[in-house]
Design a protein around this motif. Sequence first.
Motif, PDB file in Angstrom:
ATOM      1  N   LYS A   1       0.826  -1.204   0.000  1.00  0.00           N
ATOM      2  CA  LYS A   1       0.000   0.000   0.000  1.00  0.00           C
ATOM      3  C   LYS A   1       0.862   1.257   0.000  1.00  0.00           C
ATOM      4  O   LYS A   1       0.514   2.256  -0.643  1.00  0.00           O
ATOM      5  CB  LYS A   1      -0.929  -0.007   1.213  1.00  0.00           C
ATOM      6  N   THR A   2       1.982   1.206   0.709  1.00  0.00           N
ATOM      7  CA  THR A   2       2.877   2.362   0.743  1.00  0.00           C
ATOM      8  C   THR A   2       3.437   2.659  -0.641  1.00  0.00           C
ATOM      9  O   THR A   2       3.498   3.818  -1.065  1.00  0.00           O
ATOM     10  CB  THR A   2       4.024   2.119   1.738  1.00  0.00           C
ATOM     11  N   VAL A   3       3.837   1.619  -1.345  1.00  0.00           N
ATOM     12  CA  VAL A   3       4.363   1.799  -2.702  1.00  0.00           C
ATOM     13  C   VAL A   3       3.301   2.416  -3.602  1.00  0.00           C
ATOM     14  O   VAL A   3       3.573   3.345  -4.377  1.00  0.00           O
ATOM     15  CB  VAL A   3       4.841   0.447  -3.278  1.00  0.00           C
ATOM     16  N   LEU A   4       2.068   1.929  -3.503  1.00  0.00           N
ATOM     17  CA  LEU A   4       0.985   2.480  -4.328  1.00  0.00           C
ATOM     18  C   LEU A   4       0.734   3.947  -4.004  1.00  0.00           C
ATOM     19  O   LEU A   4       0.498   4.754  -4.911  1.00  0.00           O
ATOM     20  CB  LEU A   4      -0.288   1.661  -4.125  1.00  0.00           C
TER      21      LEU A   4
ATOM     22  N   ALA B   1       1.328   9.647  -5.592  1.00  0.00           N
ATOM     23  CA  ALA B   1       1.674  11.016  -5.215  1.00  0.00           C
ATOM     24  C   ALA B   1       2.730  11.626  -6.130  1.00  0.00           C
ATOM     25  O   ALA B   1       2.829  12.853  -6.240  1.00  0.00           O
ATOM     26  CB  ALA B   1       2.172  11.051  -3.765  1.00  0.00           C
ATOM     27  N   VAL B   2       3.522  10.802  -6.773  1.00  0.00           N
ATOM     28  CA  VAL B   2       4.615  11.297  -7.622  1.00  0.00           C
ATOM     29  C   VAL B   2       4.258  11.003  -9.076  1.00  0.00           C
ATOM     30  O   VAL B   2       4.476   9.891  -9.574  1.00  0.00           O
ATOM     31  CB  VAL B   2       5.957  10.641  -7.239  1.00  0.00           C
ATOM     32  N   GLY B   3       3.707  12.010  -9.753  1.00  0.00           N
ATOM     33  CA  GLY B   3       3.219  11.836 -11.106  1.00  0.00           C
ATOM     34  C   GLY B   3       4.209  11.220 -12.082  1.00  0.00           C
ATOM     35  O   GLY B   3       3.896  10.219 -12.741  1.00  0.00           O
ATOM     36  N   PRO B   4       5.418  11.786 -12.230  1.00  0.00           N
ATOM     37  CA  PRO B   4       6.386  11.234 -13.189  1.00  0.00           C
ATOM     38  C   PRO B   4       6.740   9.773 -12.900  1.00  0.00           C
ATOM     39  O   PRO B   4       6.876   8.964 -13.811  1.00  0.00           O
ATOM     40  CB  PRO B   4       7.611  12.140 -13.016  1.00  0.00           C
TER      41      PRO B   4
END
Length: 213
Positions: A190-193, A198-201
Amino acid sequence: MFVAPHDLDGVTAVDGIGDNDETAEVDAVLFDNTGSYLLWAYFARHDGYPDGLSTMDGARLRETVGELIGDWHPALRALVERSPEETVSLLPIRTSVPIDPWPASTVTLLGDAIHSMTPFRGIGANTALRDARLLCRALVAVSRGEAELLDAISDYESAMRAYGFKAVRDSLRTAEQSVSGNRPAKIMFKTVLRVLNAVGPLKRKVFGDHGTE
């Protein structure tokens, strides 16, 4: 386990969309097309449910989910509690398995007919559309005299099996991660997702070829 409780705020029908048909007379709760609705789903491994799940009616299924989410936010618990019992149903999730090649003929397969998968990766429809595009190109090549029919279909099926069943494996792996009883692994997943979202690029880099490999 799915439910579609209706929020009966009136909406205006446009070109027939938003009107009811004869199915609403059978069950106005499930088939009313004149109001908005909210769909919720609760997923878990088979061993995460109590015994006798397949014999439960909507009211008991709703109660069971309520018990399983007893420590969730009150608003989410209220959503389940207020859902009409007739809209709550059990939907076991199954997935296809790879099969050996077969002799090409004038009958072929695409989409869920050959590589049905879990909904957890969100690529089932995209994979079916990819099938349709590839098959269409194969048939266009035949119509132009660039390929023989059975050869074109065989080439389509060979490619489709490769990427289709890869999508099935990826979808199943994501499903297993999503309902895993391994708490540290689930938190990491879940943290990775969340970071990717949160980081578009970074998100575009990771998911740029999502469902097209």
